[in-house]
Every structure is written in structure tokens, then in C-alpha cells.
Motif scaffolding. Structure first.
Motif, PDB file in Angstrom:
ATOM      1  N   THR A 198       0.919  -1.622   1.278  1.00  0.00           N
ATOM      2  CA  THR A 198      -0.449  -1.403   0.822  1.00  0.00           C
ATOM      3  C   THR A 198      -0.411  -0.931  -0.623  1.00  0.00           C
ATOM      4  O   THR A 198       0.388  -0.053  -0.969  1.00  0.00           O
ATOM      5  N   ARG A 199      -1.250  -1.501  -1.467  1.00  0.00           N
ATOM      6  CA  ARG A 199      -1.372  -1.086  -2.859  1.00  0.00           C
ATOM      7  C   ARG A 199      -2.850  -1.116  -3.246  1.00  0.00           C
ATOM      8  O   ARG A 199      -3.666  -1.779  -2.610  1.00  0.00           O
ATOM      9  N   ILE A 200      -3.158  -0.419  -4.321  1.00  0.00           N
ATOM     10  CA  ILE A 200      -4.491  -0.485  -4.915  1.00  0.00           C
ATOM     11  C   ILE A 200      -4.323  -0.995  -6.339  1.00  0.00           C
ATOM     12  O   ILE A 200      -3.519  -0.455  -7.112  1.00  0.00           O
ATOM     13  N   ILE A 201      -5.065  -2.043  -6.676  1.00  0.00           N
ATOM     14  CA  ILE A 201      -4.995  -2.611  -8.018  1.00  0.00           C
ATOM     15  C   ILE A 201      -6.316  -2.359  -8.741  1.00  0.00           C
ATOM     16  O   ILE A 201      -7.190  -1.656  -8.230  1.00  0.00           O
ATOM     17  N   LYS A 202      -6.465  -2.928  -9.932  1.00  0.00           N
ATOM     18  CA  LYS A 202      -7.675  -2.702 -10.723  1.00  0.00           C
ATOM     19  C   LYS A 202      -8.936  -3.028  -9.943  1.00  0.00           C
ATOM     20  O   LYS A 202      -8.931  -3.871  -9.049  1.00  0.00           O
ATOM     21  N   LEU A 218      -8.116  -4.555   9.797  1.00  0.00           N
ATOM     22  CA  LEU A 218      -8.846  -4.491   8.535  1.00  0.00           C
ATOM     23  C   LEU A 218      -8.393  -3.343   7.638  1.00  0.00           C
ATOM     24  O   LEU A 218      -8.673  -3.343   6.439  1.00  0.00           O
ATOM     25  N   ARG A 219      -7.701  -2.370   8.200  1.00  0.00           N
ATOM     26  CA  ARG A 219      -7.182  -1.253   7.404  1.00  0.00           C
ATOM     27  C   ARG A 219      -5.721  -1.480   7.010  1.00  0.00           C
ATOM     28  O   ARG A 219      -5.095  -0.600   6.437  1.00  0.00           O
ATOM     29  N   GLY A 220      -5.203  -2.653   7.342  1.00  0.00           N
ATOM     30  CA  GLY A 220      -3.809  -2.939   7.038  1.00  0.00           C
ATOM     31  C   GLY A 220      -2.836  -2.294   7.998  1.00  0.00           C
ATOM     32  O   GLY A 220      -1.622  -2.317   7.767  1.00  0.00           O
ATOM     33  N   GLN A 221      -3.328  -1.750   9.084  1.00  0.00           N
ATOM     34  CA  GLN A 221      -2.464  -1.116  10.085  1.00  0.00           C
ATOM     35  C   GLN A 221      -1.851  -2.171  10.997  1.00  0.00           C
ATOM     36  O   GLN A 221      -2.543  -3.088  11.447  1.00  0.00           O
TER      37      GLN A 221
END
Length: 234
Positions: A198-202, A218-221
Motif C-alpha cells: 500500500t502506498r499513497i501518491i500525489k 476495498l481497503r487493500g486488506q
């Protein structure tokens, strides 16, 4: 059922759909989205017959799905051919999902380099007559074409599903994140690279990498019970 489990995302199955089938039986989602690389020796519906009455099945293609005429036919001419999300926005489980299948191919377009061909027509016009008058090869059909990619920018979506990764991954492409931002997307789910992360980008876009033979919500779990094989034969 958790609200986050109403839509599941399946990483590259490479011929083994057990994780997806198990997850559908356990969580009973409204829909599942498969992220490419199916390696089909039979039509897609044959592998998923057990769950087709339980949930909606949607998909994008990966590079493996263009490797042979058999694999291509068993996906693109299957009973689920109309469930492709590629190059459009579709409402699935109450969310607008945009799809981008295929891969960046050096002989067509490999960002950040400029495209070698602006579109398929330009490519065909520069080929010999025997190529121009034949069907485009599977290799070229697997490519992400610049004009089709750019056309997605004018659409709006909540989620972007891709086979290739955005710049969040060391083997990813920044242009996918730029596309997501232009579309107003909040989440990207991708396969291809066989990693869960999991990452957060711009633009505060959450990116979820889904490993091969793994299913996430949907939460990447991870919601699949079968451990993924972390090989990199992509």
C-alpha cells in the motif's frame, strides 16, 4: 458482509483461481475485479463456473493473456468477454471503476519516453502490405497505446484498475498516477508485479498492489486464505 468486502480485487491467478473462488464463497461480494494474467487453457467461464451465480465478475487483461492465440481466445472470446473494464468507466458495486489493461511496450510507448506511434492507425500505415492487411499481432494488441490512454483523462472514476503499476512501485510508471489524478480517482489497484503493498501518491491517491493468487478488499486488506507465491516471472 463488511462494506469493504462488497468489492474484491484478484491478483494474477496464472491459471489457479482457487484463492478467488474461496474468497467469494467466504465473503459473498457484490462483484470481483480481476487484474490480468489468467493463463487460460480453457474459456474463462470454465474456471469460474462455481461462483458465476454468486457474484459479478469483471476483468482487465495482462501481458500473459496475449502470449498465445489460445490464451487470447479463451479470454476475449469467452462468455465473460463483455465484462472487460478496459478503456472505459463502469459502475460496479456502486463505484465508478475505470480499467486499463495491457502493458507499456517499448516498440509502441514506454513512458517517460515519447510514443513511437501515436495510435494503431499510424503504426499500420507504416507497415508492409502483408502486415497492414492482416490482424494486428497479439504482442501489439497487448500494448497500451498513447491515444487510448489519453482518452481516459476526460472520464471520471472512483477507482482505477490497471495491470501495470503506477510510480508507487520501483517498476511502475508515473503517468498512471497522473492519469488517476486527472480522472479524480481515489484508489488504484494493480497486479502484474506479484507484491502486496500500500502506498499513497500525489493527490492523496491510495495505491494497492495485489500479489499473484491473492484477493484484497476495498481497503487493500488480504481476504484470500491461500498464500500467494511471490515469484517475478512477469
Amino acid at each position: 458482509m463488511s462494506q469493504y468486502d462488497r468489492l474484491l480485487f484478484a491478483g494474477d491467478p496464472h491459471g489457479n483461481f482457487n484463492a478467488l473462488i474461496t474468497a467469494v464463497h467466504k465473503h459473498r461480494p457484490e462483484a470481483v475485479v480481476m487484474l490480468g494474467d489468467y493463463d487460460l487453457e480453457q474459456p474463462l467461464e470454465t474456471y469460474l463456473a462455481e461462483i458465476l451465480d454468486l457474484t459479478q465478475v469483471w476483468w482487465i487483461a495482462g501481458n500473459h493473456d496475449f502470449e498465445t492465440p489460445c490464451k487470447y481466445h479463451n479470454l476475449f472470446h469467452s462468455a465473460l468477454a463483455h465484462k472487460s473494464l478496459h478503456l472505459k468507466v463502469t459502475e460496479v458495486a456502486g463505484l465508478r471503476i475505470a480499467g486499463l489493461g495491457g502493458i507499456f511496450l517499448g516498440r509502441v510507448w514506454y513512458p517517460p519516453q515519447v510514443p513511437k506511434w501515436r495510435n494503431k492507425q499510424e503504426y499500420l500505415e507504416h507497415q508492409a502490405a502483408h502486415i497492414k492487411n492482416a490482424d494486428m499481432s497479439l504482442k501489439y494488441r497487448s500494448a497500451i497505446w498513447h491515444d487510448e490512454f489519453e482518452a481516459l483523462r476526460s472520464l471520471k472514476a472512483d477507482i482505477l484498475v490497471t495491470h501495470e503499476a503506477p510510480g508507487s512501485h520501483r517498476h511502475g510508471f508515473a503517468v498512471i498516477g497522473e492519469l488517476a489524478a486527472a480522472m479524480g480517482v481515489k484508489h488504484i489497484f494493480h497486479g502484474h508485479l506479484h507484491e502486496n503493498y500500500t502506498r499513497i501518491i500525489k493527490q492523496h491517491i491510495h495505491v494497492f498492489g495485489v500479489a499473484n493468487r491473492t484477493v484484497t478488499n476495498l481497503r487493500g486488506q488480504i481476504v484470500s486464505d491461500i498464500k500467494a507465491c511471490h515469484d517475478f516471472s512477469y
